[in-house]
Design a protein around this motif. Structure first.
Motif, PDB file in Angstrom:
ATOM      1  N   PRO A  68       0.805  -1.228   0.000  1.00 44.30           N
ATOM      2  CA  PRO A  68       0.000   0.000   0.000  1.00 44.30           C
ATOM      3  C   PRO A  68       0.839   1.279   0.000  1.00 44.30           C
ATOM      4  O   PRO A  68       0.331   2.354  -0.346  1.00 44.30           O
ATOM      5  CB  PRO A  68      -0.820  -0.106   1.288  1.00 44.30           C
ATOM      6  N   THR A  69       2.096   1.182   0.413  1.00 49.64           N
ATOM      7  CA  THR A  69       2.927   2.393   0.440  1.00 49.64           C
ATOM      8  C   THR A  69       3.918   2.437  -0.732  1.00 49.64           C
ATOM      9  O   THR A  69       4.745   3.353  -0.796  1.00 49.64           O
ATOM     10  CB  THR A  69       3.707   2.494   1.777  1.00 49.64           C
ATOM     11  N   ASN A  70       3.835   1.471  -1.619  1.00 54.94           N
ATOM     12  CA  ASN A  70       4.672   1.436  -2.839  1.00 54.94           C
ATOM     13  C   ASN A  70       6.165   1.620  -2.548  1.00 54.94           C
ATOM     14  O   ASN A  70       6.818   2.493  -3.125  1.00 54.94           O
ATOM     15  CB  ASN A  70       4.221   2.505  -3.839  1.00 54.94           C
ATOM     16  N   VAL A  71       6.677   0.799  -1.651  1.00 56.76           N
ATOM     17  CA  VAL A  71       8.094   0.921  -1.309  1.00 56.76           C
ATOM     18  C   VAL A  71       8.978  -0.092  -2.044  1.00 56.76           C
ATOM     19  O   VAL A  71      10.187  -0.085  -1.880  1.00 56.76           O
ATOM     20  CB  VAL A  71       8.350   0.827   0.214  1.00 56.76           C
ATOM     21  N   PHE A  72       8.363  -0.943  -2.845  1.00 61.16           N
ATOM     22  CA  PHE A  72       9.156  -1.925  -3.598  1.00 61.16           C
ATOM     23  C   PHE A  72       9.624  -1.337  -4.919  1.00 61.16           C
ATOM     24  O   PHE A  72       8.907  -0.560  -5.545  1.00 61.16           O
ATOM     25  CB  PHE A  72       8.318  -3.181  -3.892  1.00 61.16           C
ATOM     26  N   TYR A  73      10.791  -1.737  -5.325  1.00 63.09           N
ATOM     27  CA  TYR A  73      11.277  -1.373  -6.657  1.00 63.09           C
ATOM     28  C   TYR A  73      12.133  -2.506  -7.187  1.00 63.09           C
ATOM     29  O   TYR A  73      12.563  -3.375  -6.437  1.00 63.09           O
ATOM     30  CB  TYR A  73      12.062  -0.055  -6.628  1.00 63.09           C
ATOM     31  N   LYS A  74      12.348  -2.466  -8.490  1.00 59.59           N
ATOM     32  CA  LYS A  74      13.136  -3.520  -9.127  1.00 59.59           C
ATOM     33  C   LYS A  74      14.335  -2.875  -9.801  1.00 59.59           C
ATOM     34  O   LYS A  74      14.187  -1.890 -10.528  1.00 59.59           O
ATOM     35  CB  LYS A  74      12.268  -4.248 -10.145  1.00 59.59           C
ATOM     36  N   THR A  75      15.519  -3.420  -9.551  1.00 50.92           N
ATOM     37  CA  THR A  75      16.722  -2.838 -10.152  1.00 50.92           C
ATOM     38  C   THR A  75      16.826  -3.258 -11.626  1.00 50.92           C
ATOM     39  O   THR A  75      16.070  -4.116 -12.089  1.00 50.92           O
ATOM     40  CB  THR A  75      17.991  -3.317  -9.410  1.00 50.92           C
ATOM     41  N   GLU A  76      17.763  -2.662 -12.332  1.00 53.48           N
ATOM     42  CA  GLU A  76      17.956  -2.996 -13.751  1.00 53.48           C
ATOM     43  C   GLU A  76      18.312  -4.467 -13.937  1.00 53.48           C
ATOM     44  O   GLU A  76      18.133  -5.031 -15.009  1.00 53.48           O
ATOM     45  CB  GLU A  76      19.091  -2.145 -14.342  1.00 53.48           C
ATOM     46  N   GLU A  77      18.843  -5.090 -12.872  1.00 62.26           N
ATOM     47  CA  GLU A  77      19.237  -6.503 -12.960  1.00 62.26           C
ATOM     48  C   GLU A  77      18.088  -7.433 -12.542  1.00 62.26           C
ATOM     49  O   GLU A  77      18.293  -8.645 -12.411  1.00 62.26           O
ATOM     50  CB  GLU A  77      20.450  -6.776 -12.067  1.00 62.26           C
ATOM     51  N   ALA A 145      27.449  -4.732  -5.433  1.00 65.39           N
ATOM     52  CA  ALA A 145      28.227  -3.527  -5.758  1.00 65.39           C
ATOM     53  C   ALA A 145      29.732  -3.775  -5.645  1.00 65.39           C
ATOM     54  O   ALA A 145      30.532  -3.000  -6.167  1.00 65.39           O
ATOM     55  CB  ALA A 145      27.817  -2.376  -4.839  1.00 65.39           C
ATOM     56  N   GLU A 146      30.095  -4.862  -4.971  1.00 65.60           N
ATOM     57  CA  GLU A 146      31.515  -5.233  -4.863  1.00 65.60           C
ATOM     58  C   GLU A 146      31.912  -6.205  -5.977  1.00 65.60           C
ATOM     59  O   GLU A 146      33.023  -6.739  -5.976  1.00 65.60           O
ATOM     60  CB  GLU A 146      31.777  -5.897  -3.498  1.00 65.60           C
TER      61      GLU A 146
ATOM     62  N   ASP B  40      17.792   4.662  -5.714  1.00 65.83           N
ATOM     63  CA  ASP B  40      18.962   3.839  -5.376  1.00 65.83           C
ATOM     64  C   ASP B  40      20.047   4.052  -6.428  1.00 65.83           C
ATOM     65  O   ASP B  40      19.738   4.282  -7.596  1.00 65.83           O
ATOM     66  CB  ASP B  40      18.539   2.363  -5.344  1.00 65.83           C
ATOM     67  N   THR B  41      21.276   3.965  -5.992  1.00 65.28           N
ATOM     68  CA  THR B  41      22.379   4.049  -6.957  1.00 65.28           C
ATOM     69  C   THR B  41      22.594   2.675  -7.581  1.00 65.28           C
ATOM     70  O   THR B  41      22.356   1.657  -6.947  1.00 65.28           O
ATOM     71  CB  THR B  41      23.695   4.484  -6.273  1.00 65.28           C
ATOM     72  N   ARG B  42      23.053   2.667  -8.824  1.00 66.04           N
ATOM     73  CA  ARG B  42      23.282   1.387  -9.488  1.00 66.04           C
ATOM     74  C   ARG B  42      24.569   0.770  -8.942  1.00 66.04           C
ATOM     75  O   ARG B  42      25.463   1.497  -8.487  1.00 66.04           O
ATOM     76  CB  ARG B  42      23.317   1.605 -10.993  1.00 66.04           C
ATOM     77  N   PRO B  43      24.680  -0.571  -8.995  1.00 65.83           N
ATOM     78  CA  PRO B  43      25.788  -1.222  -8.278  1.00 65.83           C
ATOM     79  C   PRO B  43      27.181  -0.791  -8.719  1.00 65.83           C
ATOM     80  O   PRO B  43      28.118  -0.800  -7.920  1.00 65.83           O
ATOM     81  CB  PRO B  43      25.573  -2.711  -8.537  1.00 65.83           C
ATOM     82  N   TRP B  44      27.340  -0.410  -9.979  1.00 61.27           N
ATOM     83  CA  TRP B  44      28.680  -0.056 -10.464  1.00 61.27           C
ATOM     84  C   TRP B  44      28.998   1.421 -10.270  1.00 61.27           C
ATOM     85  O   TRP B  44      30.111   1.848 -10.510  1.00 61.27           O
ATOM     86  CB  TRP B  44      28.814  -0.418 -11.950  1.00 61.27           C
ATOM     87  N   GLU B  45      27.999   2.190  -9.811  1.00 64.35           N
ATOM     88  CA  GLU B  45      28.168   3.652  -9.790  1.00 64.35           C
ATOM     89  C   GLU B  45      29.040   4.178  -8.659  1.00 64.35           C
ATOM     90  O   GLU B  45      29.661   5.210  -8.793  1.00 64.35           O
ATOM     91  CB  GLU B  45      26.793   4.321  -9.730  1.00 64.35           C
ATOM     92  N   ALA B  46      29.017   3.499  -7.544  1.00 61.70           N
ATOM     93  CA  ALA B  46      29.804   4.017  -6.418  1.00 61.70           C
ATOM     94  C   ALA B  46      30.639   2.894  -5.825  1.00 61.70           C
ATOM     95  O   ALA B  46      30.378   1.721  -6.071  1.00 61.70           O
ATOM     96  CB  ALA B  46      28.866   4.591  -5.362  1.00 61.70           C
ATOM     97  N   GLY B  47      31.629   3.249  -5.077  1.00 60.00           N
ATOM     98  CA  GLY B  47      32.435   2.247  -4.380  1.00 60.00           C
ATOM     99  C   GLY B  47      33.459   1.589  -5.279  1.00 60.00           C
ATOM    100  O   GLY B  47      34.192   2.261  -6.016  1.00 60.00           O
ATOM    101  N   THR B  48      33.473   0.259  -5.271  1.00 51.22           N
ATOM    102  CA  THR B  48      34.540  -0.517  -5.908  1.00 51.22           C
ATOM    103  C   THR B  48      34.771  -0.173  -7.377  1.00 51.22           C
ATOM    104  O   THR B  48      35.907  -0.037  -7.824  1.00 51.22           O
ATOM    105  CB  THR B  48      34.206  -2.023  -5.792  1.00 51.22           C
ATOM    106  N   PHE B  49      33.711  -0.041  -8.172  1.00 50.30           N
ATOM    107  CA  PHE B  49      33.893   0.075  -9.624  1.00 50.30           C
ATOM    108  C   PHE B  49      33.867   1.510 -10.164  1.00 50.30           C
ATOM    109  O   PHE B  49      34.174   1.728 -11.340  1.00 50.30           O
ATOM    110  CB  PHE B  49      32.873  -0.813 -10.345  1.00 50.30           C
ATOM    111  N   LYS B  50      33.486   2.447  -9.359  1.00 47.16           N
ATOM    112  CA  LYS B  50      33.537   3.887  -9.687  1.00 47.16           C
ATOM    113  C   LYS B  50      32.974   4.207 -11.072  1.00 47.16           C
ATOM    114  O   LYS B  50      33.591   4.908 -11.880  1.00 47.16           O
ATOM    115  CB  LYS B  50      34.976   4.382  -9.572  1.00 47.16           C
ATOM    116  N   GLY B  51      31.840   3.631 -11.394  1.00 48.87           N
ATOM    117  CA  GLY B  51      31.165   3.940 -12.659  1.00 48.87           C
ATOM    118  C   GLY B  51      31.550   3.076 -13.836  1.00 48.87           C
ATOM    119  O   GLY B  51      31.000   3.245 -14.928  1.00 48.87           O
ATOM    120  N   ASP B  52      32.486   2.159 -13.661  1.00 46.25           N
ATOM    121  CA  ASP B  52      32.932   1.298 -14.763  1.00 46.25           C
ATOM    122  C   ASP B  52      32.011   0.075 -14.867  1.00 46.25           C
ATOM    123  O   ASP B  52      32.253  -0.960 -14.255  1.00 46.25           O
ATOM    124  CB  ASP B  52      34.384   0.864 -14.529  1.00 46.25           C
ATOM    125  N   LYS B  53      30.968   0.230 -15.676  1.00 44.87           N
ATOM    126  CA  LYS B  53      29.965  -0.835 -15.792  1.00 44.87           C
ATOM    127  C   LYS B  53      30.566  -2.103 -16.405  1.00 44.87           C
ATOM    128  O   LYS B  53      30.248  -3.219 -15.987  1.00 44.87           O
ATOM    129  CB  LYS B  53      28.794  -0.346 -16.653  1.00 44.87           C
TER     130      LYS B  53
END
Lengths: 201, 74
Positions: A68-77, A145-146, B40-53
């Motif tokens: 109801p609060t629309n807090v879900f989203y889907k990433t590009e992946e 992200a790592e 949200d920021t995309r995974p490659w945008e910040a931190g380890t990869f600094k924008g290098d998709k």
């Protein structure tokens, strides 16, 4: 990169719960919340099967539709995430999810007293700065992200649990099935890992 | 007074008969919600990869393929 998915190979899962432990430890998930769990069918009976279950990051996610609060989203992946700041703990996502993925820190309490919903993030954090303390506190570590995969899959000792781009993990699974070359009644190590090259000749 | 009664009845009847004309369809239509949270920021945008998709995708692809132990041992 395509759509991120989990795939659990029931022939290989040995119900070790390593994925569950890895997840809890990596994200410091509170007591009572299980982002991942192992389900066994026909436990103790020859032919039993186990499968590791968490959020399946559905392509058409029912949790997203009912929130109801629309807090879900889907990433590009294709990873389904949510913003905990807007969550009111109504539990609709829990009722909608066919996998029981949404978890609440205060358990089955009254409406709004359950606490903010917590679920598997595919180790992709949430809407906070990547790798920040705020992100870790709310959503756990952001391994994506790592450049890493979810820890549950990377820790899996039998490689029953696969994670990653759906096309790539489908190829891995397809390769396995071809090597197994068996009937549906077969069960055991030789089935799970295929035959020796010599034996297969 | 008596002469007004038929008019009042006629007006009430007309009102009752025409009431249906103003009826609106009451079927709920589903509309997709729009995300209301923080971006949200995309995974490659910040931190380890600094924008290098490209580097991020390569790192992830290597890890995904290494899950196939047949490829690792052969």
């Amino acid at each position: 990169m395509g759509r991120m998915k989990f795939l659990c190979d029931a022939e290989r899962c040995i119900e070790c719960n390593g994925c569950v432990t890895a997840c809890k430890n990596e994200h410091e998930v509170p007591w009572g919340v299980n982002r991942r769990r192992v389900v066994t069918m026909n436990d103790g009976v020859p032919g039993e099967r186990s499968i590791s279950v968490a959020c399946m990051h559905c392509s058409d996610a029912p949790c997203m539709a009912v929130c109801p609060t629309n807090v879900f989203y889907k990433t590009e992946e294709g990873i389904v995430l949510h913003d905990k700041d807007g969550c009111i703990g109504c539990g609709y996502c829990f009722y909608a999810c066919p996998f029981g993925a949404p978890q609440f820190p205060n358990g089955p309490a009254a409406f709004g007293a359950r606490g903010k919903m917590d679920k598997c993030t595919f180790c992709a954090g949430g809407p906070e700065e990547n790798g920040s303390q705020a992100e870790f506190d709310k959503y756990g570590r952001n391994r994506i992200a790592e450049g890493k995969l979810p820890l549950c899959a990377e820790m899996c000792s039998t490689k029953a649990l696969l994670a990653g781009d759906s096309a790539e993990i489908s190829d891995i699974f397809r390769d396995r099935v071809l090597r197994r070359g068996k009937g549906v009644e077969a069960w055991g190590w030789m089935t799970a890992y295929g035959k020796d090259k010599e034996e297969a000749k | 007074m008596k002469t007004r009664i038929p008019y009042v009845i006629a007006a009430a009847l007309a009102g009752a008969l025409l009431a249906g004309c103003g009826e609106q369809p009451q079927v709920a239509s589903y509309k997709d919600g729009k995300y209301s949270g923080k971006p949200d920021t995309r995974p490659w945008e910040a931190g380890t990869f600094k924008g290098d998709k490209g580097a991020w995708e390569q790192a992830l692809r290597t890890r995904i393929r290494s899950q196939n132990e047949y490829k690792r041992v052969e």
